[in-house]
Design an enzyme around this catalytic site. Structure first.
Site, short mmCIF file in Angstrom:
data_model
loop_
_atom_site.label_atom_id
_atom_site.label_comp_id
_atom_site.label_asym_id
_atom_site.label_seq_id
_atom_site.Cartn_x
_atom_site.Cartn_y
_atom_site.Cartn_z
N ASP A 8 3.22 -15.84 42.85
CA ASP A 8 3.26 -14.84 41.79
C ASP A 8 4.67 -14.26 41.78
O ASP A 8 5.56 -14.78 42.47
CB ASP A 8 2.17 -13.78 41.98
CG ASP A 8 2.42 -12.84 43.16
OD1 ASP A 8 3.40 -13.06 43.92
OD2 ASP A 8 1.65 -11.89 43.31
N HIS A 9 4.86 -13.22 41.02
CA HIS A 9 6.18 -12.60 40.92
C HIS A 9 6.69 -12.10 42.27
O HIS A 9 7.89 -12.15 42.55
CB HIS A 9 6.17 -11.46 39.89
CG HIS A 9 5.10 -10.45 40.16
ND1 HIS A 9 3.77 -10.68 39.85
CD2 HIS A 9 5.16 -9.22 40.73
CE1 HIS A 9 3.06 -9.62 40.21
NE2 HIS A 9 3.88 -8.73 40.74
N CYS A 65 2.66 -14.91 47.74
CA CYS A 65 2.62 -13.69 46.92
C CYS A 65 3.33 -12.61 47.72
O CYS A 65 3.97 -12.91 48.73
CB CYS A 65 1.19 -13.31 46.51
SG CYS A 65 0.10 -12.75 47.84
N THR A 67 2.36 -10.19 49.79
CA THR A 67 1.94 -10.12 51.20
C THR A 67 1.36 -11.43 51.71
O THR A 67 1.21 -11.61 52.91
CB THR A 67 0.85 -9.05 51.39
OG1 THR A 67 -0.30 -9.43 50.62
CG2 THR A 67 1.33 -7.68 50.99
N GLY A 68 0.98 -12.32 50.81
CA GLY A 68 0.30 -13.55 51.19
C GLY A 68 -1.21 -13.39 51.24
O GLY A 68 -1.94 -14.37 51.27
N GLY A 70 -3.48 -11.80 48.97
CA GLY A 70 -4.21 -12.08 47.73
C GLY A 70 -4.26 -13.56 47.40
O GLY A 70 -5.31 -14.10 47.06
N HIS A 98 -5.80 -26.44 65.03
CA HIS A 98 -7.21 -26.12 65.18
C HIS A 98 -7.99 -26.09 63.87
O HIS A 98 -9.18 -26.34 63.86
CB HIS A 98 -7.38 -24.77 65.86
CG HIS A 98 -6.96 -24.79 67.30
ND1 HIS A 98 -7.12 -23.70 68.12
CD2 HIS A 98 -6.38 -25.73 68.06
CE1 HIS A 98 -6.66 -23.99 69.33
NE2 HIS A 98 -6.19 -25.22 69.31
N ASN A 99 -7.33 -25.74 62.77
CA ASN A 99 -8.05 -25.52 61.51
C ASN A 99 -7.75 -26.55 60.43
O ASN A 99 -8.36 -26.50 59.36
CB ASN A 99 -7.73 -24.12 60.95
CG ASN A 99 -7.92 -23.04 61.99
OD1 ASN A 99 -6.97 -22.40 62.40
ND2 ASN A 99 -9.16 -22.86 62.45
N HIS A 133 -12.39 -29.50 67.28
CA HIS A 133 -12.01 -28.78 66.06
C HIS A 133 -12.57 -29.46 64.81
O HIS A 133 -12.86 -28.80 63.82
CB HIS A 133 -10.50 -28.63 65.98
CG HIS A 133 -9.93 -28.00 67.20
ND1 HIS A 133 -10.16 -26.68 67.54
CD2 HIS A 133 -9.16 -28.52 68.19
CE1 HIS A 133 -9.55 -26.41 68.68
NE2 HIS A 133 -8.94 -27.52 69.09
N ARG A 136 -15.88 -28.10 63.92
CA ARG A 136 -15.80 -26.78 63.28
C ARG A 136 -15.40 -26.90 61.81
O ARG A 136 -15.91 -26.15 60.97
CB ARG A 136 -14.82 -25.90 64.05
CG ARG A 136 -15.36 -25.63 65.46
CD ARG A 136 -14.34 -25.07 66.39
NE ARG A 136 -14.93 -24.95 67.72
CZ ARG A 136 -14.23 -24.93 68.83
NH1 ARG A 136 -12.90 -25.01 68.78
NH2 ARG A 136 -14.82 -24.82 69.99
#
Length: 150
Positions: A8-9, A65, A67-68, A70, A98-99, A133, A136
């Site tokens: 975003d902006h 964005c 803060t990251g 949203g 792991h993810n 992992h 999961r």
């Protein structure tokens, strides 16, 4: 590897830095926007880029964005996306090990350019460990299946 970029902006300036960095690394990207600092809504761009990943246009994504937060929430609403908000190298590495995170989210207003580059490099170079992992990740996919209707 082809990377889907979205912002975003609030993330526009950092996205431009990351684009240049990906070019230095010889990594292809698709820029889903936004293309200026004019105020826009991050879910619109997160959705377009996330769908690009799910549809096979890109292998992974980097979404930014202010803060990251949203943009990571919006991205994680798309079935098949595992977006990880990372503010340091260790978190980026673990999000891959792991993810098997397929989207890295960054906060353009909360981390500097050099740290962002280090995070991106670590995230791009870190493999998924598999093993326990994998089990999961399959459970996450089952949650998506049950909650999102197949």
């Amino acid at each position: 590897m082809r990377i889907a970029l979205a912002c975003d902006h609030g993330g526009f300036r950092l996205k431009e830095v990351i684009k240049s960095y990906l070019e230095e690394l010889g990594i292809e990207y698709i820029d889903y926007g936004t293309f200026s600092e004019e105020s826009v809504d991050y879910p619109d761009f997160a959705y377009k880029a996330a769908k690009g990943i799910v549809n096979g246009e890109a292998d992974r994504g980097i979404f930014i964005c202010g803060t990251g937060i949203g943009i990571s929430i919006a991205a994680n609403k798309v079935k098949g996306i595992r977006a990880a908000l990372c503010y340091n190298v260790y978190a980026a590495e673990m999000s891959r090990h792991h993810n098997d995170a397929n989207v890295l989210c960054l906060g353009g207003r909360v981390i500097g350019e050099e740290l962002a580059k280090r995070i991106v490099k670590a995230w791009l170079e870190t493999p998924f460990d598999g093993g326990r992992h994998e089990r999961r990740i399959k459970k996450i996919s089952e949650i998506e299946k049950n909650e999102c209707g197949g």
